[in-house]
Design a protein around this motif. Structure first.
Motif, short mmCIF file in Angstrom:
data_model
loop_
_atom_site.label_atom_id
_atom_site.label_comp_id
_atom_site.label_asym_id
_atom_site.label_seq_id
_atom_site.Cartn_x
_atom_site.Cartn_y
_atom_site.Cartn_z
N ASN A 128 0.82 -1.20 0.00
CA ASN A 128 0.00 0.00 0.00
C ASN A 128 0.86 1.26 0.00
O ASN A 128 2.03 1.24 0.40
CB ASN A 128 -0.90 0.02 1.25
N LEU A 129 0.27 2.35 -0.41
CA LEU A 129 0.91 3.65 -0.32
C LEU A 129 1.29 3.91 1.14
O LEU A 129 0.48 3.71 2.05
CB LEU A 129 -0.04 4.74 -0.81
N ASN A 130 2.53 4.30 1.34
CA ASN A 130 3.09 4.63 2.67
C ASN A 130 3.31 3.41 3.58
O ASN A 130 3.70 3.56 4.73
CB ASN A 130 2.21 5.64 3.42
N GLU A 131 3.12 2.20 3.05
CA GLU A 131 3.30 1.00 3.88
C GLU A 131 4.77 0.62 4.03
O GLU A 131 5.19 0.09 5.06
CB GLU A 131 2.52 -0.17 3.29
N VAL A 132 5.56 0.86 2.98
CA VAL A 132 7.00 0.56 3.00
C VAL A 132 7.75 1.79 2.52
O VAL A 132 7.16 2.70 1.94
CB VAL A 132 7.33 -0.66 2.12
N GLN A 133 9.06 1.79 2.75
CA GLN A 133 9.86 2.96 2.45
C GLN A 133 9.75 3.38 0.98
O GLN A 133 9.60 4.56 0.66
CB GLN A 133 11.34 2.70 2.80
N GLU A 134 9.82 2.40 0.06
CA GLU A 134 9.79 2.76 -1.35
C GLU A 134 8.43 3.28 -1.78
O GLU A 134 8.30 3.87 -2.86
CB GLU A 134 10.21 1.57 -2.23
N ASN A 135 7.42 3.09 -0.93
CA ASN A 135 6.07 3.58 -1.26
C ASN A 135 5.69 4.83 -0.48
O ASN A 135 4.51 5.22 -0.49
CB ASN A 135 5.03 2.48 -0.98
N ARG A 136 6.64 5.45 0.18
CA ARG A 136 6.34 6.72 0.83
C ARG A 136 5.88 7.71 -0.23
O ARG A 136 6.38 7.73 -1.36
CB ARG A 136 7.59 7.28 1.54
N ILE A 137 4.88 8.49 0.11
CA ILE A 137 4.24 9.33 -0.91
C ILE A 137 5.23 10.27 -1.59
O ILE A 137 5.13 10.53 -2.80
CB ILE A 137 3.06 10.13 -0.31
N GLU A 138 6.22 10.76 -0.84
CA GLU A 138 7.21 11.65 -1.47
C GLU A 138 8.02 10.92 -2.53
O GLU A 138 8.39 11.49 -3.56
CB GLU A 138 8.13 12.29 -0.41
N ASN A 139 8.30 9.62 -2.29
CA ASN A 139 9.03 8.82 -3.28
C ASN A 139 8.15 8.51 -4.48
O ASN A 139 8.61 8.52 -5.63
CB ASN A 139 9.52 7.51 -2.65
#
Length: 436
Positions: A128-139
């Motif tokens: 999910n969005l924001n669930e893991v580091q690579e999916n942080r919204i800024e990334n």
């Protein structure tokens, strides 16, 4: 005669120069490599392959390097095939931290132990969005700015089922089900494969076709109507190199064969972020965003909120504990009306196990020689099924016990599904509310 010889030579050529090369291509998959390493280790250690039972390999080898990984995995074996799935209750955090974690490929992958082939290759685990580091919204926003391709699709609220043409038949699997004869969901999913589905699958044997199984009988949170039931194409993955096709390519197959697929939505990331705050849980689960192959889930806020409530109430472990502690009525009274049936379905299986075990204990106790303690204990060991022997001893000694708890004195450990033999039947119920 000559035609038959030519065909035989062509078949041999295909075998030696086609299939062997494809087998070599399986090495792209880390969990396949590990399973074959375990198989070879077993042969080297014990001199021969006297069994194809994977759990026996693991038990007899008993090596920490293997146990450390498989302690976080569920393995289901039917004949020569094993299905490997990460354990949602006891998952190594490595899966969330390391993009290259071996666990990310353990999303109900199927391996043929005899022929050393990958049979089914579902999606690699994505988050999910924001669930893991690579999916942080800024990334994600940075990726979107520099992306060559962005695809957004509807995230259907059903159960994943995979199919492939393998060894002359359409092979279909679920989260932990390998045999459709013993799984009503797989049987129902298979029945929903039209001739168009079957033609697509059989004409493209190199691909695992990934479907979302939508059924009123297996409803989750989003409300679907009877005419919306079916097997929707949501992914295609090449077994021999692991490549996952884009949604544009999936649409090509959908159109070519006339097979329904998840809807490609022509909207922006900003638009679905806004919609996620407004849409109700019964209307939509969310979206899947494919950014140059990087898959991300975005779920509607209302769906997530309801998910959390139901997840707390419908956790199989919570239900087992409440039934064992005689507080199930208190639990079910707090569940929203629309979702009580789902919780009660799980409880029905647990109560069935409880009653069956108690009846078995009583049946054997009536047969047992109870006048002499030593004779009784020996009789229990020789004559009773292993799963009730502890309870038989406690009953004789007048000690308090409960068949939903381990049979050791003073223990408050509650049984798990696999200890009750209900894992396959109940896995879909327990897994359907997980944030997959």
């Amino acid at each position: 005669m000559i035609d038959r010889v030519v065909k035989s030579l062509r078949d041999l050529t295909t075998f030696y120069f086609g299939e062997v090369l494809k087998m070599q291509d399986y090495t792209w998959n880390p969990i396949f490599n590990l399973v074959i390493k375990i198989k070879n280790d077993y042969i080297n250690t014990f001199g021969s392959l006297d069994t194809y039972e994977f759990n026996e390999w693991m038990e007899r080898l008993d090596k920490r390097q293997y146990n450390d990984i498989f302690s976080h995995l569920k393995v289901k074996q039917v004949n020569n095939n094993i299905l490997i799935r990460y354990d949602t209750e006891d998952m190594d955090r490595d899966m969330w931290k390391d993009p290259d974690s071996i666990f990310r490929e353990c999303r109900s992958i199927v391996i043929d132990l005899v022929n050393e082939e990958l049979v089914i290759v579902p999606f690699k685990k994505f988050f999910n969005l924001n669930e893991v580091q690579e999916n942080r919204i800024e990334n994600i926003e940075k990726e979107l700015t520099n992306a060559k391709s962005i695809e957004i699709t509807d995230k259907l609220d059903g159960s994943m089922q995979c199919a492939r043409y393998y060894k002359g038949e359409v092979f279909i699997t679920g989260s932990m089900a390998l045999d459709r004869k013993n799984s009503w969901r797989l049987e129902d999913g298979f029945s929903k494969l039209s001739q168009n589905h079957l033609q697509m699958i059989t004409q493209n044997p190199d691909f695992t076709f990934i479907f979302e199984y939508i059924s009123i009988r297996d409803s989750h949170v989003v409300t679907y109507k009877p005419h919306q039931e079916g097997m929707y194409l949501i992914g295609i993955r090449n077994v021999f190199d692991g490549r996952q096709l884009s949604y544009k390519e999936i649409k090509d197959y959908s159109c070519k064969y006339g097979v329904p697929m998840t809807q490609i939505e022509g909207c922006s990331f900003e638009k679905i972020m806004q919609d996620a705050k407004k849409l109700k849980s019964g209307e939509k689960e969310g979206w899947v965003i494919n950014i140059d192959g990087h898959m991300v889930k975005l779920k509607c806020d209302d769906y997530v909120d309801l998910h959390r409530v139901l997840n707390r109430f419908s956790s199989v472990n919570t239900i087992i504990k409440c039934i064992a502690d005689n507080t199930y009525d208190d639990l079910i009274s707090k569940v929203p009306d629309n979702y009580r049936d789902r919780i009660n379905k799980i409880a029905k299986y647990i109560y069935g196990y409880l009653n069956s075990m108690n009846e078995k204990v009583e049946m054997y106790y009536k047969k047992a020689p109870i006048d002499d303690r030593k004779e009784y204990m020996i009789w229990v060991t020789v004559n009773c099924p292993v799963e009730i022997q502890g309870y038989m001893r406690q009953k004789y000694l007048g000690a308090e016990y409960h068949v939903l708890k381990t049979c050791y004195q003073k223990s408050t450990k509650y049984k798990k599904l696999h200890e009750m033999g209900l894992e396959e039947e109940l896995f879909a119920f327990s897994d359907e509310l997980e944030a997959i």
